[in-house]
Design an enzyme around this catalytic site. Sequence first.
Site, PDB file in Angstrom:
ATOM      1  N   HIS A  72       0.843  -1.192   0.000  1.00  0.00           N
ATOM      2  CA  HIS A  72       0.000   0.000   0.000  1.00  0.00           C
ATOM      3  C   HIS A  72       0.878   1.241   0.000  1.00  0.00           C
ATOM      4  O   HIS A  72       1.846   1.332   0.751  1.00  0.00           O
ATOM      5  CB  HIS A  72      -0.915   0.015   1.227  1.00  0.00           C
ATOM      6  CG  HIS A  72      -2.092  -0.882   1.093  1.00  0.00           C
ATOM      7  ND1 HIS A  72      -3.378  -0.458   1.339  1.00  0.00           N
ATOM      8  CD2 HIS A  72      -2.195  -2.186   0.732  1.00  0.00           C
ATOM      9  CE1 HIS A  72      -4.216  -1.474   1.138  1.00  0.00           C
ATOM     10  NE2 HIS A  72      -3.513  -2.520   0.776  1.00  0.00           N
ATOM     11  N   TYR A 201      -9.678   5.124   7.401  1.00  0.00           N
ATOM     12  CA  TYR A 201      -9.900   5.465   8.807  1.00  0.00           C
ATOM     13  C   TYR A 201     -11.000   6.521   8.839  1.00  0.00           C
ATOM     14  O   TYR A 201     -10.793   7.657   8.385  1.00  0.00           O
ATOM     15  CB  TYR A 201      -8.625   6.013   9.430  1.00  0.00           C
ATOM     16  CG  TYR A 201      -7.555   4.975   9.699  1.00  0.00           C
ATOM     17  CD1 TYR A 201      -7.330   4.516  11.000  1.00  0.00           C
ATOM     18  CD2 TYR A 201      -6.773   4.457   8.675  1.00  0.00           C
ATOM     19  CE1 TYR A 201      -6.351   3.568  11.261  1.00  0.00           C
ATOM     20  CE2 TYR A 201      -5.794   3.511   8.921  1.00  0.00           C
ATOM     21  CZ  TYR A 201      -5.591   3.068  10.222  1.00  0.00           C
ATOM     22  OH  TYR A 201      -4.623   2.119  10.475  1.00  0.00           O
ATOM     23  N   PRO A 294      -4.944  -0.692  18.664  1.00  0.00           N
ATOM     24  CA  PRO A 294      -4.645  -1.103  17.283  1.00  0.00           C
ATOM     25  C   PRO A 294      -4.758   0.003  16.243  1.00  0.00           C
ATOM     26  O   PRO A 294      -4.408  -0.227  15.080  1.00  0.00           O
ATOM     27  CB  PRO A 294      -5.680  -2.207  17.020  1.00  0.00           C
ATOM     28  CG  PRO A 294      -6.809  -1.890  17.944  1.00  0.00           C
ATOM     29  CD  PRO A 294      -6.172  -1.311  19.171  1.00  0.00           C
ATOM     30  N   LYS A 298       0.630  -1.018  15.271  1.00  0.00           N
ATOM     31  CA  LYS A 298       2.009  -1.149  15.754  1.00  0.00           C
ATOM     32  C   LYS A 298       2.298  -2.441  16.524  1.00  0.00           C
ATOM     33  O   LYS A 298       3.464  -2.762  16.743  1.00  0.00           O
ATOM     34  CB  LYS A 298       2.354   0.040  16.678  1.00  0.00           C
ATOM     35  CG  LYS A 298       2.378   1.371  15.981  1.00  0.00           C
ATOM     36  CD  LYS A 298       3.435   1.405  14.904  1.00  0.00           C
ATOM     37  CE  LYS A 298       3.331   2.614  14.016  1.00  0.00           C
ATOM     38  NZ  LYS A 298       3.794   2.376  12.669  1.00  0.00           N
ATOM     39  N   TYR A 386       3.635   6.002  10.637  1.00  0.00           N
ATOM     40  CA  TYR A 386       2.763   4.914  10.206  1.00  0.00           C
ATOM     41  C   TYR A 386       3.539   3.839   9.445  1.00  0.00           C
ATOM     42  O   TYR A 386       3.350   2.642   9.683  1.00  0.00           O
ATOM     43  CB  TYR A 386       1.624   5.449   9.344  1.00  0.00           C
ATOM     44  CG  TYR A 386       0.492   4.458   9.184  1.00  0.00           C
ATOM     45  CD1 TYR A 386      -0.539   4.415  10.117  1.00  0.00           C
ATOM     46  CD2 TYR A 386       0.455   3.559   8.123  1.00  0.00           C
ATOM     47  CE1 TYR A 386      -1.569   3.496   9.995  1.00  0.00           C
ATOM     48  CE2 TYR A 386      -0.559   2.653   7.992  1.00  0.00           C
ATOM     49  CZ  TYR A 386      -1.580   2.610   8.933  1.00  0.00           C
ATOM     50  OH  TYR A 386      -2.600   1.681   8.813  1.00  0.00           O
TER      51      TYR A 386
END
Length: 393
Positions: A72, A201, A294, A298, A386
């Site tokens: 991604h 998200y 979550p 990580k 991220y």
Amino acid sequence: MRTQVGIIGAGPAGLLLAHLLHLAGIDSVVVEARDRGYVEQRVRAGVLEHPTAELLREVGVGARMDAEGLPHHGLVLRFDGADHRMPLTELTGKTITVYGQQEVVKDLIARRLADEGQILFASTDVRPHDLTSDQPRITFTDAAGKPQELRCDVVAGCDGFHGVSRRSIPADRIQAYERLYPFAWLGILAKTPPSHEELIYAYHERGFALHSMRSPELTRLYLQVAPTESLADWPDSRVWDELHARLELAGSEFSLREGPVVDRLLAGMRSFVVEPMRYGRLFLAGDAAHIVPPTGAKGMNLAVADVRLLARALTVFLSGGGSALIDDYSRACLRRVWRAEHFSWWMTSMLHAFPDDDRFGRRLQLSQLRYVVESEAAGRSMAENYVGLPYEF
């Protein structure tokens, strides 16, 4: 039985540690409470940081990940009735890879067995002993019901938050830091192609939602729910209705695809760290030492970072190179742990609806979201955290 490193737990941390030690010529035995079928099928995390994927390739267990994983280059923040794409690769030069934790575990088990390494599945009543001596041991009952004792030079506690390893440390020799969140995640795995090519998200007044995936045929979806609710409160029809409400965009081409639900889970959310991550000859790694919510993706990545350091430190120590690296293990790990804890807390605080939040609090969240997507500097900061910060050591 006798080995150099006794490893408690056959999750990603324990199995990768065993593999790294094997590559360095260090003998180990993995003791696992569950049977192989359970270990290989339990569905957990699915986002691999760039450094995690690179490490798996470097140590020879990344072939199937590269063949079946989903690289991604960005993710979507959905709020204010619109999508805001975060171009991760454009901002950092790196990617993430969507590849389920259970798939990583399968790859590591297959490699471990091909290398004729020992994994003692279905071992019950596991207990570490004599941890402050130079000859610790692990007692357990094997799959055949026979009592066993494993003598070793070092014990690695890789058995998760609820495992026996951390609980074997006297309370006055360890400090715990914890934050509980006033919500939980309800997750489903649906047999349907993902509705979008990237993770979404979603910040919504009804609560957070996440669109993710595990393969071109499997979609992973999450809803923020109250921590007091149970799976029985959420039949499939209610889950899909709520996902539609939180993920759909008016005037958008996005359409949430439904499909048969093949797995469901309900998980509370907490941040948790213990210091130090060592007691005598016992070294904690992964969820045994720290938990992150979550939202930041990580958990498994921190476990990989831990055992990367631990394998190197133990190799030097057990090869007669001195104790400097094992003495520094906890400090070195905790630098990355606390950075990940902060990022995960920040993502969680920015995206979830808090029960006691007033309109002022919601305005602050929206202000932060707008700043992240409008400021290149803020976006790069989010992106580099991220995709995974480089390993320091």
